[in-house]
Design a protein around this motif. Structure first.
Motif, mmCIF file in Angstrom:
data_model
loop_
_atom_site.group_PDB
_atom_site.id
_atom_site.type_symbol
_atom_site.label_atom_id
_atom_site.label_comp_id
_atom_site.label_asym_id
_atom_site.label_seq_id
_atom_site.Cartn_x
_atom_site.Cartn_y
_atom_site.Cartn_z
ATOM 1 N N ARG A 1 7.266 4.446 6.865
ATOM 2 C CA ARG A 1 6.211 3.924 6.925
ATOM 3 C C ARG A 1 5.856 3.008 5.757
ATOM 4 O O ARG A 1 5.001 1.884 5.831
ATOM 5 C CB ARG A 1 5.112 5.093 6.741
ATOM 6 N N VAL A 2 6.418 3.215 4.508
ATOM 7 C CA VAL A 2 6.191 2.438 3.311
ATOM 8 C C VAL A 2 6.872 1.015 3.450
ATOM 9 O O VAL A 2 6.301 0.235 3.182
ATOM 10 C CB VAL A 2 6.939 2.956 2.198
ATOM 11 N N LEU A 3 8.134 0.944 4.053
ATOM 12 C CA LEU A 3 8.882 -0.212 4.023
ATOM 13 C C LEU A 3 8.547 -0.837 5.355
ATOM 14 O O LEU A 3 9.221 -2.194 5.497
ATOM 15 C CB LEU A 3 10.465 0.006 4.071
ATOM 16 N N PRO B 1 6.304 9.973 -16.082
ATOM 17 C CA PRO B 1 6.485 11.360 -15.382
ATOM 18 C C PRO B 1 6.437 11.047 -13.591
ATOM 19 O O PRO B 1 5.944 9.926 -13.494
ATOM 20 C CB PRO B 1 5.465 12.166 -15.657
ATOM 21 N N PRO B 2 6.917 11.705 -12.978
ATOM 22 C CA PRO B 2 6.925 11.261 -11.576
ATOM 23 C C PRO B 2 5.667 11.420 -11.196
ATOM 24 O O PRO B 2 4.686 12.137 -11.610
ATOM 25 C CB PRO B 2 7.939 12.581 -10.691
ATOM 26 N N SER B 3 5.546 11.147 -9.676
ATOM 27 C CA SER B 3 3.987 11.106 -9.180
ATOM 28 C C SER B 3 3.594 12.578 -9.247
ATOM 29 O O SER B 3 4.244 13.632 -8.827
ATOM 30 C CB SER B 3 4.110 10.715 -7.632
ATOM 31 N N PRO B 4 2.161 12.741 -9.565
ATOM 32 C CA PRO B 4 1.631 14.183 -9.298
ATOM 33 C C PRO B 4 1.985 14.644 -7.859
ATOM 34 O O PRO B 4 1.947 15.877 -7.822
ATOM 35 C CB PRO B 4 0.114 14.023 -9.382
ATOM 36 N N THR C 1 0.863 3.891 -5.074
ATOM 37 C CA THR C 1 -0.074 3.456 -6.021
ATOM 38 C C THR C 1 0.135 4.020 -7.606
ATOM 39 O O THR C 1 0.040 3.206 -8.449
ATOM 40 C CB THR C 1 -1.625 4.112 -5.584
ATOM 41 N N TYR C 2 0.718 5.223 -7.394
ATOM 42 C CA TYR C 2 1.156 5.620 -8.649
ATOM 43 C C TYR C 2 2.521 5.013 -9.266
ATOM 44 O O TYR C 2 2.754 4.511 -10.504
ATOM 45 C CB TYR C 2 1.421 7.378 -8.693
ATOM 46 N N LYS C 3 3.382 4.639 -8.402
ATOM 47 C CA LYS C 3 4.788 4.163 -8.801
ATOM 48 C C LYS C 3 4.441 2.657 -9.193
ATOM 49 O O LYS C 3 4.907 2.517 -10.376
ATOM 50 C CB LYS C 3 5.503 3.994 -7.339
#
Length: 357
Positions: free
Chosen positions: A72-74, A38-41, A258-260
């Motif tokens: 921000r992530v990349l 499932p997708p991230s909570p 973290t979840y991904k």
């Protein structure tokens, strides 16, 4: 009935996506490379707190919230990012902006078949450069073709292999046109092409949240490129191509690395185990840096196995085209789904080998 269409549209075949069974159907779906988790909570929480005002008003036209989150992530400036209604829309935006009759689009084959469909719709010239049986990258031939647009899927579908950064650098530096690096499966790979995009103004990396982030139903993709290249693409995208909900959900999903990463790690481990199990059944299995495997059955009877699995409520992908007619593409599911697949294949292959009385 009157013919209302341009000749090239009238003559072209439609893109055929993987079969989508109705919701609630008890099918093990291993044909469209969806993430089995499932997708991230955090992304689901956004859906539970939708403000009606989001729906009343037009969305921000450039997907600012998602661009800032992806930035921000990349670690790239937000003005280096373009957001699309799935990565497929961005592929289409590139074709609309850069391709036309008399201009040439180049890509290696076999690869993502939508490239061909988009080119036919635009009535642009096409040069297809073929991989050999080992999917060695045909760098020299691609450079020689020198397309106005060159599509490179890395990791590639259906083979699962990655094109090296050095080869992508050589290609970008040699082309006079745009190099599109389709990184739909990059979350499962050992390296990505952002460095190439930062170095070469004619290169764009296009990604999706459908695979690594379990958001295939959301339809959200993005591209990373020099703002000078994006300027032309922005001119031909739809005015409000990203809805407000997709933008907010996507921003939450891409922020939750973290979840991904945890889901990706599970898929990689399952990929290794599934490949091992298929090899024990005498399948040839190509190395993959994606969430799927390209495999060749021991007797090359791919279409037969595809049909037999479908009758057992297991969907895999079969491509009836040159070079793939004896192969199957199998999405990596959960360990439980993969085991059902292996058990079913074992029985089907056993039945094939039993002499008929």
């Amino acid at each position: 009935m009157n013919n209302y269409f341009r000749p090239n549209v009238d003559a072209m075949a439609s893109y055929v996506p993987g079969e989508q069974p109705p919701r609630g159907t008890q099918v093990i779906k291993l044909n469209s490379n969806e993430n089995p988790y499932p997708p991230s909570p955090a992304a689901l929480a956004v859906l539970q707190n939708i403000d009606g005002e989001w729906l009343r008003r037009y969305p921000e036209p450039f997907g600012r919230e998602f661009r800032e989150a992806a930035s921000r992530v990349l670690g790239v400036p937000s003005d280096w990012i373009i957001v699309g209604n799935g990565s497929d829309e961005l592929l289409n935006v590139v074709i609309r902006a850069c391709a036309a009759p008399g201009r040439k689009v180049v890509y290696p084959m076999p690869t993502y078949v939508l490239y061909s469909t988009l080119c036919q719709a635009q009535d642009t010239d096409v040069t297809e450069v073929y991989y050999n049986n080992e999917f060695e990258f045909p760098l020299a031939d691609l450079i020689a073709a020198n397309g106005d647009v060159t599509f490179i899927a890395s990791p590639n579908s259906p083979s699962g292999h990655v094109v090296s950064i050095n080869e992508l650098r050589k290609l970008a530096s040699s082309l006079s046109g745009v190099l599109v690096i389709d990184e739909a499966y990059t979350d499962f790979a050992q390296e990505d092409a952002l460095a190439v995009v930062k170095e070469y103004e004619n290169a764009i990396a296009i990604r999706t949240l459908s695979k690594g982030y379990s958001l295939a139903g959301l339809r959200l993709g993005f591209g990373v490129a020099n703002p000078g290249l994006l300027q032309g693409l922005f001119k031909v995208k739809d005015s409000y191509n990203i809805d407000a909900i997709a933008c907010a959900v996507g921003a939450a999903a891409i922020t939750d690395q973290t979840y991904k990463n945890a889901c990706v790690a599970k898929i990689k481990a399952s990929r290794t185990q599934l490949a091992s199990n298929l090899k024990q059944l005498n399948f040839r299995v190509w190395d993959s840096q994606t969430n799927f495997l390209l495999v060749q059955p021991p007797d090359g009877n791919a279409q037969y196995l595809y049909q037999q699995l479908k009758e057992q409520q297991i969907l895999v992908r079969y491509f009836p085209q040159p070079g793939l007619e004896n192969k199957l593409r199998i999405t990596v599911g959960t360990d439980e789904q993969n085991q059902v697949l292996i058990n079913t294949l074992t029985q089907v292959l056993l039945n094939c080998s039993i002499p008929k009385s």
